[in-house]
Motif scaffolding. Structure first.
Motif, PDB file in Angstrom:
ATOM      1  N   LEU A 134       1.548   6.806  -6.208  1.00 35.68           N
ATOM      2  CA  LEU A 134       0.267   8.535  -6.893  1.00 35.68           C
ATOM      3  C   LEU A 134       0.966   9.249  -6.150  1.00 35.68           C
ATOM      4  CD1 LEU A 134      -2.105   6.414  -5.192  1.00 35.68           C
ATOM      5  CD2 LEU A 134      -2.294   7.892  -7.708  1.00 35.68           C
ATOM      6  N   ILE A 135       2.005   9.772  -5.571  1.00 42.98           N
ATOM      7  CA  ILE A 135       1.859  10.849  -4.589  1.00 42.98           C
ATOM      8  C   ILE A 135       3.290  11.653  -6.045  1.00 42.98           C
ATOM      9  CG2 ILE A 135       3.418  12.554  -3.506  1.00 42.98           C
ATOM     10  CD1 ILE A 135       2.540  10.295  -1.084  1.00 42.98           C
ATOM     11  N   PHE A 158       0.546  -0.800   0.424  1.00 41.43           N
ATOM     12  CA  PHE A 158      -0.320  -0.128  -0.173  1.00 41.43           C
ATOM     13  C   PHE A 158       0.700   1.073  -0.021  1.00 41.43           C
ATOM     14  CE2 PHE A 158      -5.021  -0.235   1.499  1.00 41.43           C
ATOM     15  CZ  PHE A 158      -4.630  -1.544   0.459  1.00 41.43           C
ATOM     16  N   SER A 159       1.838   1.536   1.354  1.00 43.84           N
ATOM     17  CA  SER A 159       2.499   2.510   0.618  1.00 43.84           C
ATOM     18  C   SER A 159       3.272   2.382  -0.500  1.00 43.84           C
ATOM     19  CB  SER A 159       3.908   2.580   2.076  1.00 43.84           C
ATOM     20  OG  SER A 159       4.299   0.954   1.759  1.00 43.84           O
ATOM     21  N   LYS A 208       1.303  30.448 -13.602  1.00 47.66           N
ATOM     22  CA  LYS A 208       1.046  31.554 -13.027  1.00 47.66           C
ATOM     23  C   LYS A 208       1.574  32.344 -14.148  1.00 47.66           C
ATOM     24  CE  LYS A 208       3.238  32.257  -8.462  1.00 47.66           C
ATOM     25  NZ  LYS A 208       4.343  33.022  -7.830  1.00 47.66           N
ATOM     26  N   VAL A 209       0.137  32.876 -13.779  1.00 47.58           N
ATOM     27  CA  VAL A 209      -0.259  33.368 -15.352  1.00 47.58           C
ATOM     28  C   VAL A 209       0.302  35.192 -14.292  1.00 47.58           C
ATOM     29  CG1 VAL A 209      -2.103  32.715 -15.751  1.00 47.58           C
ATOM     30  CG2 VAL A 209      -2.346  34.642 -13.547  1.00 47.58           C
ATOM     31  N   GLN A 210       0.034  36.194 -16.047  1.00 43.73           N
ATOM     32  CA  GLN A 210       0.439  37.740 -16.276  1.00 43.73           C
ATOM     33  C   GLN A 210      -0.187  38.816 -16.162  1.00 43.73           C
ATOM     34  OE1 GLN A 210       3.197  37.168 -19.457  1.00 43.73           O
ATOM     35  NE2 GLN A 210       4.994  37.147 -17.762  1.00 43.73           N
ATOM     36  N   SER A 211      -0.301  39.183 -15.433  1.00 42.44           N
ATOM     37  CA  SER A 211      -1.459  40.416 -15.258  1.00 42.44           C
ATOM     38  C   SER A 211      -0.993  41.544 -14.714  1.00 42.44           C
ATOM     39  CB  SER A 211      -2.770  39.560 -13.994  1.00 42.44           C
ATOM     40  OG  SER A 211      -2.221  39.967 -12.416  1.00 42.44           O
ATOM     41  N   ALA A 228       0.459   4.558  -3.123  1.00 41.21           N
ATOM     42  CA  ALA A 228       0.497   5.978  -2.048  1.00 41.21           C
ATOM     43  C   ALA A 228       2.174   6.831  -2.571  1.00 41.21           C
ATOM     44  CB  ALA A 228       0.093   5.464  -0.772  1.00 41.21           C
ATOM     45  N   PHE A 229       2.935   5.840  -2.779  1.00 40.29           N
ATOM     46  CA  PHE A 229       3.793   7.597  -2.479  1.00 40.29           C
ATOM     47  C   PHE A 229       4.518   7.647  -4.365  1.00 40.29           C
ATOM     48  CE2 PHE A 229       5.092   6.738   1.500  1.00 40.29           C
ATOM     49  CZ  PHE A 229       5.748   7.725   1.499  1.00 40.29           C
ATOM     50  N   PHE A 246       1.183  12.603  -9.000  1.00 40.21           N
ATOM     51  CA  PHE A 246       0.669  14.187  -8.774  1.00 40.21           C
ATOM     52  C   PHE A 246       1.977  15.204  -9.465  1.00 40.21           C
ATOM     53  CE2 PHE A 246      -2.982  11.585  -7.116  1.00 40.21           C
ATOM     54  CZ  PHE A 246      -4.025  11.678  -8.140  1.00 40.21           C
ATOM     55  N   LEU A 247       2.957  15.062  -8.412  1.00 44.86           N
ATOM     56  CA  LEU A 247       3.955  15.795  -8.280  1.00 44.86           C
ATOM     57  C   LEU A 247       4.313  16.473  -9.770  1.00 44.86           C
ATOM     58  CD1 LEU A 247       5.939  15.155  -5.494  1.00 44.86           C
ATOM     59  CD2 LEU A 247       4.089  17.657  -5.982  1.00 44.86           C
ATOM     60  N   THR A 253       1.409  20.853 -13.373  1.00 41.44           N
ATOM     61  CA  THR A 253       1.953  21.952 -13.297  1.00 41.44           C
ATOM     62  C   THR A 253       1.226  23.394 -12.888  1.00 41.44           C
ATOM     63  OG1 THR A 253      -0.297  22.328 -15.253  1.00 41.44           O
ATOM     64  CG2 THR A 253       1.615  21.433 -16.437  1.00 41.44           C
TER      65      THR A 253
END
Lengths: 137, 138
Positions: free
Chosen positions: B29-30, B22-23, B41-44, B26-27, B33-34, B38
């Motif tokens: 999966l982490i 299981f561990s 960061k938008v520019q505004s 789980a790792f 996701f990492l 993405t």
């Protein structure tokens, strides 16, 4: 006799039983905290300017107007600018500092004034600070 | 002999779910996701438009006015390019002025596209000006 005993190495076992629990807790933490961009797929051609900078502020709401003039508030389509104003008003009722008033505004570069200006005014009337999204040329 | 066989069968049906891996799952999966996430960061451009009571008799004579007519920018009734507009705003040194003197009136025609409006907004905001939208009289 004593020496031979001291040479024996003790087997140290790292407790790994809770590793799975920790990992799943981390997954749940990331899932709850992650934010999905709801307006990512909207057809919006962003305006260009040399003065745009990376947004550092945390936005409380996202308002977008796509190329056909449809208005979206946090990813959901709304009928008019008044809906945007009431939505932001509701979000800003408990705000205490200026940092919590930033509202992201995305609009298609080709749209005429009569489409975007009422929305800009609505955000301002509701007390939001506009973060107008653009791109560097 | 028969008893032994029964005992062996019983050992196989303990009912425990194997959780040893299981561990690892789980790792994995982490890590997935990492890697797949993405961070956009938008520019505004930040613009805090003043609100409140509509002022019919604003101090138009003292406040600089920017007119957007279609794709053209007029500053104090003179046509300017975006670069020129920036330079003229910089010359006003709005950052050194008190807040009430930082106001720039922004007037636009119906056919003004958002592209031009955005450029004007960006220029005013980057020069520490406060945008006041001028409404048409009905």
């Amino acid at each position: 006799m004593k020496r031979s005993r001291s040479k024996k190495r003790r087997k140290v076992q790292v407790p790994v039983a809770s590793m799975g629990d920790i990992a799943f807790l981390l997954i749940i933490f990331f899932l709850l905290l992650s934010e999905f961009a709801k307006d990512k797929d909207l057809p919006i051609a962003l305006p260009e300017s040399e003065q745009v900078e990376k947004t550092e502020a945390v936005v409380v709401a996202r308002v977008a107007i796509d190329s056909s003039g449809d208005i979206y508030f946090d990813g959901d389509r709304v009928d008019n600018a008044k809906d945007v104003e009431w939505g932001i008003r509701a979000l800003l009722t408990r705000t205490v500092s200026d940092n919590q008033r930033h509202v992201q505004f995305k609009c298609d570069a080709r749209l005429p004034r009569e489409t975007f200006e009422p929305v800009l005014k609505a955000i301002a009337e509701a007390g939001g600070i506009i973060e107008a999204v653009g791109e560097k040329p | 002999m028969f008893k032994r066989r029964k005992q062996k069968e019983k050992k196989h049906h303990t009912g425990e779910i194997p959780t040893g891996s299981f561990s690892d799952i789980a790792f994995l999966l982490i890590i997935y996701f990492l890697v797949a996430t993405t961070l956009v960061k938008v520019q505004s451009v930040t613009a805090d438009l003043p609100t409140g009571e509509k002022q019919a008799d604003a101090q138009v004579d003292k406040t600089p006015v920017v007119n957007l007519r279609g794709t053209e920018i007029f500053f104090s009734d003179k046509k300017v390019s975006v670069e020129n507009f920036n330079a003229r705003l910089a010359a006003l040194k709005l950052a050194e002025q008190p807040p009430e003197n930082r106001v720039i009136m922004l007037e636009s025609t119906k056919d003004t596209p958002y592209e031009v409006y955005f450029q004007a907004l960006a220029a005013i905001s980057s020069n520490h000006g406060v945008v006041a939208i001028v409404e048409e009289e009905e």
